[in-house]
Write a protein that holds these residues in place. Structure first.
Motif, PDB file in Angstrom:
ATOM      1  N   ALA A  15       0.185  -0.996   0.042  1.00  0.00           N
ATOM      2  CA  ALA A  15       0.198  -0.232   0.051  1.00  0.00           C
ATOM      3  C   ALA A  15       1.122   1.464  -0.426  1.00  0.00           C
ATOM      4  O   ALA A  15       1.734   1.375   1.329  1.00  0.00           O
ATOM      5  N   GLN A  16       0.333   2.378  -1.082  1.00  0.00           N
ATOM      6  CA  GLN A  16       1.540   3.407  -1.142  1.00  0.00           C
ATOM      7  C   GLN A  16       1.703   4.155   0.524  1.00  0.00           C
ATOM      8  O   GLN A  16       2.195   5.015   0.642  1.00  0.00           O
ATOM      9  N   MET A  17       0.786   3.948   0.939  1.00  0.00           N
ATOM     10  CA  MET A  17       0.197   4.598   2.634  1.00  0.00           C
ATOM     11  C   MET A  17       1.659   4.416   3.199  1.00  0.00           C
ATOM     12  O   MET A  17       2.342   5.208   3.933  1.00  0.00           O
ATOM     13  N   PHE A  18       1.942   3.438   3.501  1.00  0.00           N
ATOM     14  CA  PHE A  18       3.236   2.638   4.450  1.00  0.00           C
ATOM     15  C   PHE A  18       4.242   3.740   3.617  1.00  0.00           C
ATOM     16  O   PHE A  18       5.279   3.336   4.899  1.00  0.00           O
ATOM     17  N   GLU A  29       5.507  10.293  -9.043  1.00  0.00           N
ATOM     18  CA  GLU A  29       5.113   8.817  -9.080  1.00  0.00           C
ATOM     19  C   GLU A  29       4.258   8.601  -8.041  1.00  0.00           C
ATOM     20  O   GLU A  29       3.444   7.835  -7.965  1.00  0.00           O
ATOM     21  N   TRP A  30       4.664   8.343  -6.512  1.00  0.00           N
ATOM     22  CA  TRP A  30       4.117   8.449  -5.737  1.00  0.00           C
ATOM     23  C   TRP A  30       2.427   8.468  -5.677  1.00  0.00           C
ATOM     24  O   TRP A  30       1.486   7.693  -5.320  1.00  0.00           O
ATOM     25  N   LEU A  31       1.938  10.539  -5.958  1.00  0.00           N
ATOM     26  CA  LEU A  31       1.328  10.392  -5.950  1.00  0.00           C
ATOM     27  C   LEU A  31       0.042  10.049  -7.207  1.00  0.00           C
ATOM     28  O   LEU A  31      -1.121   9.914  -7.136  1.00  0.00           O
ATOM     29  N   GLU A  32       0.335   9.440  -7.936  1.00  0.00           N
ATOM     30  CA  GLU A  32      -0.115   9.358  -8.969  1.00  0.00           C
ATOM     31  C   GLU A  32      -0.442   7.513  -8.500  1.00  0.00           C
ATOM     32  O   GLU A  32      -1.613   7.465  -9.149  1.00  0.00           O
ATOM     33  N   LYS A  33       0.122   6.950  -8.149  1.00  0.00           N
ATOM     34  CA  LYS A  33      -0.008   5.853  -7.466  1.00  0.00           C
ATOM     35  C   LYS A  33      -1.291   5.933  -6.053  1.00  0.00           C
ATOM     36  O   LYS A  33      -1.882   4.965  -5.791  1.00  0.00           O
ATOM     37  N   ALA A  34      -0.943   6.232  -5.512  1.00  0.00           N
ATOM     38  CA  ALA A  34      -1.968   6.752  -4.198  1.00  0.00           C
ATOM     39  C   ALA A  34      -3.078   7.060  -4.435  1.00  0.00           C
ATOM     40  O   ALA A  34      -4.204   7.119  -3.309  1.00  0.00           O
ATOM     41  N   GLY A  35      -3.069   7.840  -5.139  1.00  0.00           N
ATOM     42  CA  GLY A  35      -4.967   8.413  -5.446  1.00  0.00           C
ATOM     43  C   GLY A  35      -5.217   9.217  -4.594  1.00  0.00           C
ATOM     44  O   GLY A  35      -4.596  10.465  -4.022  1.00  0.00           O
ATOM     45  N   THR A  36      -6.670   9.389  -4.004  1.00  0.00           N
ATOM     46  CA  THR A  36      -7.877   9.913  -3.541  1.00  0.00           C
ATOM     47  C   THR A  36      -7.062  10.300  -1.736  1.00  0.00           C
ATOM     48  O   THR A  36      -6.969  11.359  -1.459  1.00  0.00           O
TER      49      THR A  36
END
Length: 327
Positions: free
Chosen positions: A98-101, A307-314
């Protein structure tokens, strides 16, 4: 006579049951990958003692240090499945789940400990939700000292990192290695000394504390204080194990965890200062980075965050907004 004997026997049995219940003890094991002398481990030791005191010995937690129970990449899953009741793990290592990690491993998102703690407060609700879905309860998280560059050669710009055998521990460190043209190699902390001694790696980005603990000055001569990010270890407990505790025990664990979190963040600052001195005393050159290196790394950081923001979304947008609003 028989009635009196029966009543006496029943009373004795009831007394024994009450006595057994009064001293009933829950035992947990806790897995961590760091040596017992590491400041995170010392913090855990105090946490365990606090829980023991607050529960009057009804909850006993046994920490297993130095990856003796599970290796670092296995600990989070072990807690999730109930193979161990508690564990400590490095959040950013699980960004692929999960990107949040991976949030607190994004380059140059924070400049200091105060901003890192604010980022954690913005991130915490998302972490709790993620871990809850995975059958875990987040107890607390503690920051490492800022991550900086170690190398066996002079580094004045990102170009000097090209071709370097580069230790990685997360998707972000691997991506940075790719962007600067280094040769990434995944190495856990317990394997660092051997990897350096055998030439498997020639440089890395990690904390001053990890460098001091592992005596990196014996193999590497340069430390550049780029302070790229301030990542965290999380301490979690299996949700079923936690829910099986009494309300009083749960409250005791929560209270000890809150104290451990506060103590851990304060200690991290102190450890950073001590560790930098240890590195210098060991013969390592502790240096401020050149303007060119910081400019180069800043551009790399911009790419990684985008790149992280694109994957992490809303969720990614929401947590960064909450962080920026808190500053």
């Amino acid at each position: 006579m028989q009635r009196r004997i029966f009543c006496a026997t029943a009373a004795l049995a009831a007394s024994l049951c009450l006595s057994t219940g009064a001293y009933a003890q829950t035992k947990w094991d806790m897995a961590t990958a760091y040596p017992a002398f590491n400041f995170h481990s010392k913090n855990i030791e105090q946490f365990v003692q606090d829980v023991d005191t607050a529960t009057k010995g009804s909850l006993k937690i046994t920490p297993h240090y130095g990856a003796s129970l599970f290796k670092m990449p296995e600990i989070k899953r072990a807690v999730q499945t109930g193979n161990v009741q508690m564990g400590e793990f490095f959040l950013v290592s699980f960004q692929n789940e999960a990107q949040m990690f991976g949030l607190d491993g994004l380059p140059f998102l924070v400049k200091n400990y105060d901003e890192a703690f604010k980022l954690y407060q913005a991130q915490k609700p998302f972490l709790e939700k993620l871990l809850d879905k995975q059958g875990q309860v987040l107890l607390y998280a503690v920051a490492w000292p800022p991550q900086s560059i170690y190398s066996n050669k002079t580094i004045q710009s990102a170009a000097d990192l090209k071709g370097l055998k580069w230790r990685v521990y997360s998707p972000t460190t691997a991506r940075i290695g790719e962007l600067v043209g280094a040769q990434p190699a995944t190495i856990q902390e317990a394997e660092l000394s051997q990897a350096l001694a055998t030439g498997v790696i020639e440089g890395l980005i990690t904390s001053s504390a990890t460098g001091a603990d592992n005596k990196l000055f014996e193999n590497l001569k340069h430390f550049y204080k780029v302070q790229a990010w301030i990542p965290k270890n999380a301490v979690t407990v299996n949700k079923k194990a936690f829910n099986a505790l009494t309300k009083e025990q749960q409250a005791a664990v929560r209270e000890a965890a809150a104290a451990a979190e506060k103590r851990g963040w304060e200690t991290s600052r102190e450890v950073d200062a001590r560790s930098l001195k240890t590195l210098a005393d060991g013969g390592m050159s502790v240096e401020e980075p050149s303007a060119q290196l910081m400019d180069d790394l800043g551009k790399v950081g911009d790419t990684v965050v985008k790149e992280w923001l694109e994957k992490a979304g809303t969720d990614g947008q929401a947590v960064l907004k909450a962080f920026n609003d808190s500053k």
